[in-house]
Design an enzyme around this catalytic site. Structure first.
Site, PDB file in Angstrom:
ATOM      1  N   GLY A  37       0.847  -1.192   0.000  1.00 31.36           N
ATOM      2  CA  GLY A  37       0.000   0.000   0.000  1.00 31.36           C
ATOM      3  C   GLY A  37       0.878   1.235   0.000  1.00 31.36           C
ATOM      4  CB  ALA A  43       2.392   5.113   2.026  1.00 25.91           C
ATOM      5  CE  LYS A 213      -1.796  11.994  18.501  1.00 21.65           C
ATOM      6  NZ  LYS A 213      -1.358  13.139  17.693  1.00 21.65           N
ATOM      7  CD  GLU A 248     -10.921  13.549  14.789  1.00 25.29           C
ATOM      8  OE1 GLU A 248     -10.157  13.514  13.835  1.00 25.29           O
ATOM      9  OE2 GLU A 248     -11.725  12.651  15.082  1.00 25.29           O
ATOM     10  CG  HIS A 272      -6.654   6.576  19.005  1.00 26.57           C
ATOM     11  ND1 HIS A 272      -5.735   5.702  18.497  1.00 26.57           N
ATOM     12  CD2 HIS A 272      -7.267   7.144  17.938  1.00 26.57           C
ATOM     13  CE1 HIS A 272      -5.785   5.757  17.180  1.00 26.57           C
ATOM     14  NE2 HIS A 272      -6.705   6.619  16.818  1.00 26.57           N
ATOM     15  CE  LYS A 365     -14.044  11.745  12.467  1.00 27.13           C
ATOM     16  NZ  LYS A 365     -12.674  11.906  11.979  1.00 27.13           N
ATOM     17  NE  ARG A 370      -5.970  18.193  14.469  1.00 27.92           N
ATOM     18  CZ  ARG A 370      -4.966  18.108  13.598  1.00 27.92           C
ATOM     19  NH1 ARG A 370      -4.635  19.152  12.870  1.00 27.92           N
ATOM     20  NH2 ARG A 370      -4.320  16.984  13.455  1.00 27.92           N
ATOM     21  NE  ARG A 375      -9.412  19.437  33.911  1.00 30.87           N
ATOM     22  CZ  ARG A 375     -10.538  20.124  34.057  1.00 30.87           C
ATOM     23  NH1 ARG A 375     -11.682  19.651  33.612  1.00 30.87           N
ATOM     24  NH2 ARG A 375     -10.527  21.295  34.637  1.00 30.87           N
TER      25      ARG A 375
END
Ligand SMILES: *[C@@H]1O[C@H](CO)[C@@H](O)[C@H](O)[C@H]1NC(C)=O
Ligand SMILES: *[C@@H]1O[C@H](CO)[C@@H](O)[C@H](O)[C@H]1NC(C)=O
Ligand SMILES: *[C@@H]1O[C@H](CO)[C@@H](O)[C@H](O)[C@H]1NC(C)=O
Ligand SMILES: *[C@@H]1O[C@H](CO)[C@@H](O)[C@H](O)[C@H]1NC(C)=O
Ligand SMILES: *[C@@H]1O[C@H](CO)[C@@H](O)[C@H](O)[C@H]1NC(C)=O
Ligand SMILES: *[C@@H]1O[C@H](CO)[C@@H](O)[C@H](O)[C@H]1NC(C)=O
Length: 791
Positions: A37, A43, A213, A248, A272, A365, A370, A375
Site C-alpha cells: 500500500g 504512506a 505521540k 476534532e 486510542h 467530529k 481540535r 486530564r
C-alpha cells in the site's frame, strides 16, 4: 557466493543463540522494508517520511536498507506515483542541506516499486531479496512489512508472507498492521486467529499511532519519575475524575464508506482513548522496559473495569452527516444512519485504588476545536472566602496535552498547587516563557509546563520502535481482545439508539455537555433532539427521543424507557430551578399505573433530586382510606416516598377521610386542602403538575360529563367518577392551569386510539376533559411513548 555463506555463519555464531529478541535487534546487516500500500494516502503522508527518518538515523550504524513500495497496480502505472511520494520527504532541522540532499538521493536509489497482488508476486519479492543479498554478499538483519491496506486483506497477505517471504533463521520478520483490528470482539478474535496461523505474536506490530505521540508515550515514565509526589494522591481519595478527550473539527466527508460502519466509538474510543486510560490507571511496572510486565499490568485494568451499558454513554451525530451518507453511499432521502460521530462514555474501575472515580472518554467530529488531552482533576478541599485567584483555590490538575488546541504544542502541565514535577529526561525541557493562554480553566502561568525539546511525528516514533523491536508501543492480541471485550457489549446495547443531532462547530453550544450522576452519564441540556419531519420511516425502531408538537403544545416522544428517563430528568431540572430561585419545589402527582415507572426511575437514579426542598401534593385521590391499596397516596408512598429522603411535613395527602367518614361535603376536606395549598404554595401555582389521561379522556379526577367547568375559582373539589369508587377528590382546572409546568404522560398501545382522536379534535372539556388543560402562564408538555403515539 562463498563470501555470503561465510558472513552468514559469522553472524549466526555472533548471535550465540540466546536472548532471541534482543540479539536479533543487535544483529547488523541488511534490512528490507516493504510498505504494502506504498502509494496510498497514509504512506504518502507519514510512512515514507517515517522510514526516511529511520534511514537518516541509521546512517553509519552498519545497517543497510532497501525499500519497496508494494501495491496492486502494475509497476509502469504505480512507479511514478511512488516516486512523487518519496520525493516529498524532508530532513529534520539538525541535518544540513547538503547532507540531506545526499541522504535523500541515496534513499530514492534504494527504493523500488513492486506489484504485490498474487502469490507469485510475493514469491518473486522473496527471491529478489535473497538474490540481492547474495550478489552483494550481505547478511540479512530482517524484513519489515508494513501493511497499509484495508484490514480485510491482512489475513491473505500474512499467509503469502509466511509462505514465501520469511527470512532465513537468524533474521527477524516484523509485520506492521494498522487499525481497524476487527469490528467487535468476535471479528477481532477471528482476525487474530487467522493472523496467528501465519505470524507469531512477536512478529506482529499492531499500530495505535496514539502510542507514538510523545506525550502519550511519556505518561508511564512521568508517573514513575514523579512517583514520590503522585503515589500518595493517585487514588480515589484524591482524584475527582479523569477525562480523556479527543476533539476534532473535521467531518467525515470522503471517508463515509469506512466511517459509517465504524463510528466514533470503534474509530477512537476503543483504541486510542482506551490505551491512554490504561496508561493512566495501570499499576506501575517495576521494569518499564519489560513489555510482558507492562502488558500484564494493562490487562489488569481491564479486569477491574465495570461493564459499560447504555447508561454509561451518550452519543451524537452532526447534522450534515445524514446527507453525506446519502450522497456517498448512494442512498435515498429517507435513509437514516445511526452511526455516532460523537460519544461520551463513563468508565469505572472497580478496584480499591480507583473505586468511584469517574473516567470520562469523549471524542467527536465537527466539534468547536481540535485538541487532544487527558486530564486528572484532583479534589480540592480548600475553600476560599476571599482571593479566589489565589493558587490554593484553583483547580488542581495534571494535563497530558497531546497537541493542538490553545497551546498548539504537546506538553505535560501540572498545576502549581500540586507539585513541581521532576525533569530527568534530557529530551524534555521546562517551558517558562509562554504566550498568554488558558488551558482547561487555568492560565498557563498557573502550571509547571514540560515539553519535548524536539517534536516528532507519531509514525516516525513508532517506526523507530518497530526497528528496535520494542513492543511496548504496540497492541498485543490479548490487549486488543480485552479492549473489545469492554466495548462490544456497549456497542450492541447502543445498536438501535438514536444519536443526538448537533449542528457542528461553535453552534454546538452546550448541546453536548454531559453530567455524571452516580454511575450514569447523560446530556445536560434537554434541547430539541429531532423533529417529526426528520423522523423518516417510523417503522425504524431506532429513534431514541424525538420532539414535536401535539395539540399545538410541545411533545416529547420515545420508547417507554427513554421517555420515562426524559420525564424524570425534566422533572429534576424543574426542581433544581425552583429550588435555586425560591428555595422550594411544589410538585403535584397523579395516581394510576403510568407514573409508577417514573417513580422508580426517580427513586433509583436521581440521587441528587432536591427532595428535602420538595413538597409533594396529590393531583387527585380516591375516596378510600389512605392505607388501602387503591389509594393514590398509598401507591405514591410505596413506590416513591418511602425510598427518598423527604421530610414528612413536606408530604400532603388529600384529606379524603375526616371524622371517620370518606368524602363528605360537610366535612370540608376539599376546602381544607385548598387552604393548605394557598398557604404554602406561592400564588397557588405549583411548579410541576404531572397528569395522565384515561381512555375516556379524563385527567386528574375530572371526568367527561362531570361538572368540570363549574368549579370556578376553587382549587380543589369533590368529583364523581363513572368507575368505582365513584367519589374522588381532585385539583380543578383552575389549580392545574395556574401551574408553571404541566406534564401529561401517556403510555401504552392501548392508548393509541385515544391519542389519535385527541390529535384531531377541537377543545371540548365536557367530552374530553384533558383538552381543558391549558396552563395560563405556564408550559404544557405531552410525554407520549411510541406505543401510544404510533400504535
Ligand atoms: C516536507 O516539507 C514541505 C515544506 O515544508 C511540506 O509541504 C511537506 O508536506 C513535507 N513533507 C512531508 C512528508 O512531511
Ligand atoms: C507458516 O507457514 C508454515 C508452512 O509454510 C507453517 O508450518 C507455519 O505453521 C506457518 N505459521 C507460522 C506462524 O509460522
Ligand atoms: C528490564 O527488562 C528488560 C527487557 O526484558 C531487560 O533487558 C532488563 O534487564 C530489565 N532490567 C532490570 C533492571 O531488570
Ligand atoms: C446510485 O444508485 C442508483 C440506483 O441503484 C444507480 O442507478 C446509480 O448508478 C448509483 N450511482 C452511483 C454513483 O453509485
Ligand atoms: C410569588 O408569586 C408572585 C406572583 O406570581 C411573584 O411575583 C413572586 O416573586 C413569588 N415569590 C416567590 C418567593 O417565588
Ligand atoms: C362537546 O361535546 C358534547 C358531546 O359530544 C356536545 O354535546 C357539545 O356540543 C360539544 N361542545 C362543543 C363546544 O363543541
Amino acid at each position: 557466493m562463498s563470501v555470503t555463506v561465510f558472513l552468514l555463519l559469522v553472524a549466526l555464531c555472533a548471535q550465540g543463540g540466546n536472548g532471541q529478541e534482543g540479539a536479533e535487534t543487535q544483529r547488523r546487516g541488511h534490512v528490507s522494508v516493504i510498505i504494502v500500500g506504498g502509494t496510498g494516502d497514509l504512506a504518502k503522508k507519514y510512512l515514507w517520511q517515517g522510514f526516511f527518518q529511520l534511514y537518516v538515523n541509521q546512517a553509519g550504524s552498519g545497517n543497510t536498507f532497501s525499500f519497496y513500495g508494494g501495491g496492486l497496480s502494475p509497476a509502469d502505472k504505480a512507479t511514478p506515483v511512488l516516486f512523487d511520494n518519496l520525493k516529498a520527504v524532508n530532513c529534520s532541522k539538525d541535518v544540513s542541506k547538503e547532507r540531506c540532499a545526499l541522504l535523500k538521493e541515496q534513499f530514492l536509489r534504494l527504493a523500488k516499486y513492486r506489484q504485490l497482488k498474487t502469490l507469485e508476486d510475493y514469491q518473486g519479492l522473496g527471491k529478489h531479496i535473497e538474490q540481492q543479498l547474495q550478489e552483494e554478499g550481505m547478511t540479512e538483519a530482517g524484513r519489515l512489512f508494513y501493511l497499509s491496506v484495508p484490514a480485510f486483506s491482512y489475513a491473505d497477505i500474512a499467509e503469502k508472507i509466511n509462505s514465501s517471504c520469511r527470512p532465513p533463521s537468524g533474521a527477524w520478520l516484523r509485520v506492521v498492521l494498522e487499525k481497524p483490528f476487527g469490528h467487535d470482539f468476535r471479528s477481532a478474535q477471528v482476525l487474530a486467529s487467522q493472523l496467528g496461523n501465519s505470524l507469531k505474536d512477536k512478529e506482529m506490530y499492531r499500530i495505535d499511532h496514539y502510542l507514538g505521540k510523545q506525550v502519550v508515550s511519556k505518561i508511564l515514565p512521568f508517573r514513575i519519575e514523579n512517583k514520590k509526589f503522585l503515589e500518595p494522591i493517585w487514588n480515589r481519595h484524591h482524584i475527582e475524575r479523569v477525562e480523556i478527550v479527543l476533539k476534532e473539527t473535521l467531518d467525515c466527508k470522503g471517508r463515509i464508506s469506512f466511517y459509517d460502519q465504524y463510528g466514533v466509538i470503534r474509530d477512537v474510543l476503543q483504541n486510542h482513548l482506551t490505551e491512554v486510560m490504561t496508561l493512566l490507571t495501570m499499576k506501575l511496572p517495576v521494569n518499564i522496559s519489560n513489555s510482558e510486565e507492562v502488558l500484564q499490568n494493562k490487562l489488569q485494568v481491564f479486569r477491574f473495569l465495570l461493564p459499560l451499558g447504555k447508561d454509561q454513554a451518550v452519543i451524537g451525530q452532526y447534522q450534515a452527516y445524514k446527507s453525506e451518507v446519502q450522497q456517498e453511499l448512494n442512498k435515498t432521502k429517507d435513509h437514516v444512519s445511526l452511526t455516532p460521530t460523537f460519544a461520551a462514555v463513563l468508565a469505572h474501575i472497580d478496584d480499591p485504588q480507583y473505586e468511584g472515580v469517574p473516567v470520562l472518554l469523549m471524542s467527536g467530529k465537527m466539534l468547536d476545536e481540535r485538541v487532544g488531552y487527558a486530564r486528572i482533576l484532583f479534589k480540592n478541599d480548600v475553600f476560599c472566602l476571599q482571593n479566589h485567584n489565589s493558587v490554593h483555590c484553583k483547580p488542581k490538575q495534571i494535563v497530558f496535552y497531546f497537541g493542538h488546541g490553545n497551546l498548539q504544542y504537546p506538553a505535560i502541565l501540572v498545576s502549581k498547587n500540586l507539585f513541581k514535577p521532576a525533569l530527568t529526561d534530557n529530551e524534555w525541557k521546562e517551558v517558562t516563557e509562554h504566550k498568554d493562554v488558558t488551558v482547561l480553566g487555568l492560565p498557563i502561568s498557573d502550571y509547571y509546563v514540560q515539553t519535548p525539546i524536539q517534536q516528532r511525528e507519531a509514525y516516525a516514533e513508532l517506526i523507530s520502535h518497530i526497528f528496535a523491536g520494542d513492543k511496548n508501543s504496540f497492541i498485543s492480541t490479548e490487549n486488543l481482545l480485552a479492549s473489545w471485550g469492554l466495548w462490544t457489549p456497549l456497542l450492541s446495547g447502543l445498536g438501535s439508539s438514536f444519536p443526538r443531532i448537533y449542528p457542528g462547530g461553535a453552534d454546538n453550544g452546550d448541546l453536548l455537555n454531559v453530567q455524571v450522576k452516580g454511575k450514569d452519564i447523560s446530556y445536560i441540556s434537554k434541547e430539541v433532539i429531532i423533529g417529526l419531519d426528520q423522523m423518516g420511516d417510523t417503522s425504524a425502531r431506532g429513534f431514541q427521543v424525538m420532539q414535536g408538537k401535539f395539540r399545538s403544545a410541545d411533545m416529547v416522544s420515545a420508547w417507554t424507557e427513554e421517555l420515562v428517563e426524559r420525564l424524570a430528568a425534566d422533572m429534576q431540572e424543574a426542581a433544581e430551578t425552583a429550588v435555586r430561585d425560591g428555595g422550594v419545589f411544589h410538585l403535584a402527582l397523579s395516581g394510576g399505573s403510568s407514573p409508577l415507572a417514573l417513580f422508580h426511575r426517580l427513586a433509583l437514579h436521581h440521587f441528587t433530586f432536591p427532595w428535602s426542598n420538595t413538597h409533594v401534593w396529590m393531583v387527585d385521590e380516591r375516596c378510600v382510606p389512605l392505607t388501602e391499596p387503591e389509594s393514590n397516596f398509598r401507591n405514591l408512598h410505596d413506590h416513591l416516598l418511602q425510598h427518598v429522603r423527604i421530610p414528612y411535613y413536606n408530604i400532603h395527602p388529600m384529606p379524603v377521610q375526616l371524622n371517620q367518614r370518606l368524602c363528605v361535603e360537610e366535612d370540608g376536606g376539599a376546602q381544607l386542602y385548598e387552604k393548605e395549598l394557598s398557604k404554602l404554595v406561592n400564588d397557588s401555582r405549583f411548579h410541576f403538575v404531572l397528569l395522565g389521561v384515561g381512555y375516556d379522556g379524563h385527567t386528574a379526577s375530572l371526568f367527561p360529563g362531570g361538572k368540570v367547568n363549574e368549579h370556578g375559582k376553587t382549587l380543589v373539589a369533590l368529583t364523581e367518577s363513572p368507575a368505582k369508587p365513584h367519589q374522588r377528590m381532585s385539583l380543578t382546572f383552575n389549580a392545574i392551569n395556574r401551574a408553571h409546568r404541566v406534564a401529561v404522560l401517556v403510555m401504552g398501545k392501548s392508548k393509541h386510539e385515544m391519542v389519535t382522536q385527541l390529535s384531531r379534535i377541537k377543545d371540548n372539556t365536557t367530552k374530553w376533559p384533558v383538552t381543558g388543560v391549558k396552563p395560563a402562564n405556564g408550559r404544557l408538555v405531552w410525554y407520549i411513548d411510541y406505543d401510544a403515539l404510533l400504535g
